[in-house]
Scaffold this active site. Sequence first.
Site, PDB file in Angstrom:
ATOM      1  N   ASP A  45       0.872  -1.415   0.127  1.00  0.00           N
ATOM      2  CA  ASP A  45      -0.064   0.142   0.398  1.00  0.00           C
ATOM      3  C   ASP A  45       0.865   1.299   0.029  1.00  0.00           C
ATOM      4  OD1 ASP A  45       1.397   0.105   2.512  1.00  0.00           O
ATOM      5  OD2 ASP A  45      -1.624  -0.188   3.668  1.00  0.00           O
ATOM      6  N   SER A  46       2.311   0.975   0.001  1.00  0.00           N
ATOM      7  CA  SER A  46       3.187   2.568  -0.234  1.00  0.00           C
ATOM      8  C   SER A  46       2.913   2.737  -1.521  1.00  0.00           C
ATOM      9  CB  SER A  46       4.817   2.006  -0.129  1.00  0.00           C
ATOM     10  OG  SER A  46       5.139   0.063  -1.238  1.00  0.00           O
ATOM     11  N   ASP A  84      -1.420  -6.083  -0.716  1.00  0.00           N
ATOM     12  CA  ASP A  84      -1.815  -5.521   0.930  1.00  0.00           C
ATOM     13  C   ASP A  84      -2.140  -5.450   1.240  1.00  0.00           C
ATOM     14  OD1 ASP A  84       0.077  -4.716   3.104  1.00  0.00           O
ATOM     15  OD2 ASP A  84       0.793  -3.252   2.096  1.00  0.00           O
ATOM     16  N   LYS A 114      -0.958  -9.669   2.621  1.00  0.00           N
ATOM     17  CA  LYS A 114      -0.246  -9.544   3.901  1.00  0.00           C
ATOM     18  C   LYS A 114      -1.788  -7.607   4.469  1.00  0.00           C
ATOM     19  CE  LYS A 114       2.953  -6.262   4.171  1.00  0.00           C
ATOM     20  NZ  LYS A 114       2.891  -5.222   4.743  1.00  0.00           N
ATOM     21  N   GLU A 116      -1.286  -6.028   8.847  1.00  0.00           N
ATOM     22  CA  GLU A 116      -0.730  -5.045   9.230  1.00  0.00           C
ATOM     23  C   GLU A 116      -1.479  -5.553  10.784  1.00  0.00           C
ATOM     24  OE1 GLU A 116       0.074  -0.576   9.158  1.00  0.00           O
ATOM     25  OE2 GLU A 116       1.033  -1.221   7.166  1.00  0.00           O
ATOM     26  N   GLU A 183       9.346  -4.691  10.831  1.00  0.00           N
ATOM     27  CA  GLU A 183       8.913  -3.596   9.966  1.00  0.00           C
ATOM     28  C   GLU A 183       9.696  -2.670  11.137  1.00  0.00           C
ATOM     29  OE1 GLU A 183       6.924  -1.668   7.518  1.00  0.00           O
ATOM     30  OE2 GLU A 183       7.772  -0.222   7.229  1.00  0.00           O
TER      31      GLU A 183
END
Length: 285
Positions: A45-46, A84, A114, A116, A183
């Site tokens: 999502d960056s 993501d 993925k 978070e 991270e």
Amino acid sequence: MKKKSIWDFYEMKKAGTKITWMTAYDYPLASFAEAAGIDMILIGDSLGMVVYGYDGTVSVRMDECIIHCKAVRRGAPNVFIVGDMPFGSYHTSDAYAVANAVRFVKEANVDSIKLEGGVRIASRIRAIADAGIVVIGHIGLTPQSSGVLGGFKAQGRTAESAEAVILDAIAVQEAGAKMLLVEAIPPELAEAITKILTIPVLGIGAGADVDGQILICGDMLGYFAAFTPKFVKKYANVAEVIINAIKEYVDDVQAVRFPAPEHTYSVLSEEKEKFDEMLKKYIKN
Ligand code: KIV
């Protein structure tokens, strides 16, 4: 190149062979990454920052992620790709999380998703894993919750917060995730988590003693200049190459050096006479 499966990554962990992972958001870069022999690609999502110029990841939408996953899949058919899950796509309920994870698999043909969070999203991981989808957890600095973390700050730097990161890691594995991304945590903590867990642990800003590494393409290739975290190694300066190329193009056009005859299409030789006659009707003298 043979596409790796999740179980190949378990073999790599066992053998001590490092897993290589990077982000990509489009077809050309995905094809270059596959040609270079990368093991995994994350359509992170960056992309909100690197591609769309948002100031964070929270405004990224599901449809944006799906479009970019599809492009990457076309560019890298033989690479293990990871979608993501964007902010809001798994936060409200297990059922909504499963529905969105299914979209990634059905519409974009990703190999894994993925998301978070640790303890707090364990039930989401369990629900998605139970739907038969390979889940990768992401703990430590979790950019989607940078607001509550007080910014993009390294995590686990005190004994108490390090223990919270370990508990998150265990919760992710116990909930059924097949891999974990850690991270921005101290290398000693990342190394400990890599030893504690049986699933492969990959790192970004977490030192070398993990099972593999990921970097964001815009950072490692030098085409995203807004902010470069301390843990990035820059392998190229693509921005400089592109800016110089565009400057040269601008100069060439202004000086009428481009296009040259080799960049043009000629009139068919047998038509030349008729062609010139025809033009005379419109261009006098
Ligand atoms: O979105 C992303 O690119 C990430 C990075 C931390 C790898 O999650």
